[in-house]
Design an enzyme around this catalytic site. Structure first.
Site, PDB file in Angstrom:
ATOM      1  N   GLY A  11       0.794  -1.230   0.000  1.00 44.90           N
ATOM      2  CA  GLY A  11       0.000   0.000   0.000  1.00 44.90           C
ATOM      3  C   GLY A  11       0.820   1.271   0.000  1.00 44.90           C
ATOM      4  O   GLY A  11       0.358   2.315   0.468  1.00 44.90           O
ATOM      5  N   SER A  12       2.021   1.229  -0.560  1.00 43.14           N
ATOM      6  CA  SER A  12       2.813   2.472  -0.583  1.00 43.14           C
ATOM      7  C   SER A  12       2.179   3.497  -1.534  1.00 43.14           C
ATOM      8  O   SER A  12       2.233   4.702  -1.269  1.00 43.14           O
ATOM      9  CB  SER A  12       4.278   2.207  -0.950  1.00 43.14           C
ATOM     10  OG  SER A  12       4.413   1.868  -2.301  1.00 43.14           O
ATOM     11  N   MET A  90      -4.084  -7.401  -6.998  1.00 44.16           N
ATOM     12  CA  MET A  90      -3.520  -8.489  -7.800  1.00 44.16           C
ATOM     13  C   MET A  90      -4.572  -9.397  -8.442  1.00 44.16           C
ATOM     14  O   MET A  90      -4.387 -10.607  -8.503  1.00 44.16           O
ATOM     15  CB  MET A  90      -2.555  -9.324  -6.933  1.00 44.16           C
ATOM     16  CG  MET A  90      -1.413  -8.515  -6.343  1.00 44.16           C
ATOM     17  SD  MET A  90      -0.466  -7.639  -7.597  1.00 44.16           S
ATOM     18  CE  MET A  90       0.519  -8.999  -8.210  1.00 44.16           C
ATOM     19  N   ARG A  91      -5.652  -8.806  -8.924  1.00 42.40           N
ATOM     20  CA  ARG A  91      -6.695  -9.603  -9.577  1.00 42.40           C
ATOM     21  C   ARG A  91      -7.179  -8.903 -10.835  1.00 42.40           C
ATOM     22  O   ARG A  91      -7.273  -7.675 -10.843  1.00 42.40           O
ATOM     23  CB  ARG A  91      -7.927  -9.736  -8.683  1.00 42.40           C
ATOM     24  CG  ARG A  91      -7.730 -10.620  -7.565  1.00 42.40           C
ATOM     25  CD  ARG A  91      -8.954 -10.772  -6.680  1.00 42.40           C
ATOM     26  NE  ARG A  91      -8.528 -11.651  -5.626  1.00 42.40           N
ATOM     27  CZ  ARG A  91      -8.472 -12.964  -5.748  1.00 42.40           C
ATOM     28  NH1 ARG A  91      -8.924 -13.559  -6.831  1.00 42.40           N
ATOM     29  NH2 ARG A  91      -7.994 -13.700  -4.766  1.00 42.40           N
ATOM     30  N   HIS A 109       1.121   0.583 -13.070  1.00 41.85           N
ATOM     31  CA  HIS A 109       1.910  -0.619 -13.377  1.00 41.85           C
ATOM     32  C   HIS A 109       3.386  -0.242 -13.484  1.00 41.85           C
ATOM     33  O   HIS A 109       3.726   0.769 -14.109  1.00 41.85           O
ATOM     34  CB  HIS A 109       1.412  -1.237 -14.693  1.00 41.85           C
ATOM     35  CG  HIS A 109       2.146  -2.493 -15.042  1.00 41.85           C
ATOM     36  ND1 HIS A 109       1.882  -3.702 -14.432  1.00 41.85           N
ATOM     37  CD2 HIS A 109       3.176  -2.720 -15.891  1.00 41.85           C
ATOM     38  CE1 HIS A 109       2.703  -4.618 -14.909  1.00 41.85           C
ATOM     39  NE2 HIS A 109       3.494  -4.052 -15.804  1.00 41.85           N
TER      40      HIS A 109
END
Ligand code: GRF
Length: 196
Positions: A11-12, A90-91, A109
């Site tokens: 969560g950065s 991640m989905r 990304h």
């Protein structure tokens, strides 16, 4: 503009968005919900520390993606969420979320797409031996990192680069670019809204 951030990891980027709001680097934006498919994720703890409402779930507890996405959409609607930011979620998104928030979901990304889509983009770039890589913020569609590109930042790969050092440089760029893009989109939404 009320946004929800989706995160599965540290969560950065989520923290960078919150920090940009606190320091007024970005304005007219409120994070009203953190969604995570990993209740133990650091991002969830960060949200709790900052008193941001959280919705967590485990995919395996639902019969299918449609079921957990319908629940997510309900939570988003309850909080009047206008916009979704995927920051290490991640989905792949399914039709339920994509249709409910058409063109209102962005992702960050860690590569210059379309190069090195998918997992471990930083490792892929190092293995390939590229001399430049970077960060992309794009709209989300049903593919893996395939939606229309909104903004990119270049990061140079040094000859003695390690995965850790490259990740640090890339994250530094992400933490600037993502809030900037959010602000840009909020401004353009505001323009659209005022002309109605
Ligand atoms: C970031 O590198 C982002 O580009 C990718 O996932 C990572 C999330 O990092 N999609 P963090 O959880 O924001 O630290």
């Amino acid at each position: 503009m009320k946004i929800a951030v989706f995160a599965s990891g540290t969560g950065s980027n989520f923290a960078a968005i919150l920090e940009s709001i606190k320091s007024k680097k970005i304005t007219n934006v409120e994070v009203v919900l953190l969604v995570s498919d990993r209740p133990e994720a650091l991002a969830v703890q960060k949200a709790k520390d900052e008193r941001i409402p959280v919705h967590t779930f485990r995919a395996k507890d639902y019969p299918n993606k449609q079921a957990f996405e319908e629940e997510i959409v309900e939570k988003l609607r309850q909080r009047y969420v206008d916009f979704i930011v995927l920051a290490g979620y991640m989905r792949l998104l399914g039709p339920v979320l994509l249709q409910a928030y058409d063109r209102k979901i962005i992702n960050v990304h860690p590569s210059l797409l379309p190069a090195f889509a998918g997992k471990d983009a930083i490792g892929q770039a190092l293995d390939y031996g590229v001399k430049v890589t970077g960060v992309t913020v794009h709209y989300v569609d049903e593919g893996m990192d395939t939606g229309p590109i909104i903004a990119q930042r270049v990061v140079f790969v040094d000859s003695d680069e390690t995965k850790d050092s490259l990740a640090k440089k890339i994250q530094g760029q992400e933490h600037q670019l993502l809030p900037e893009v959010i602000q840009m989109l909020v401004n353009s939404e505001a323009v659209k809204g005022s002309s109605k």
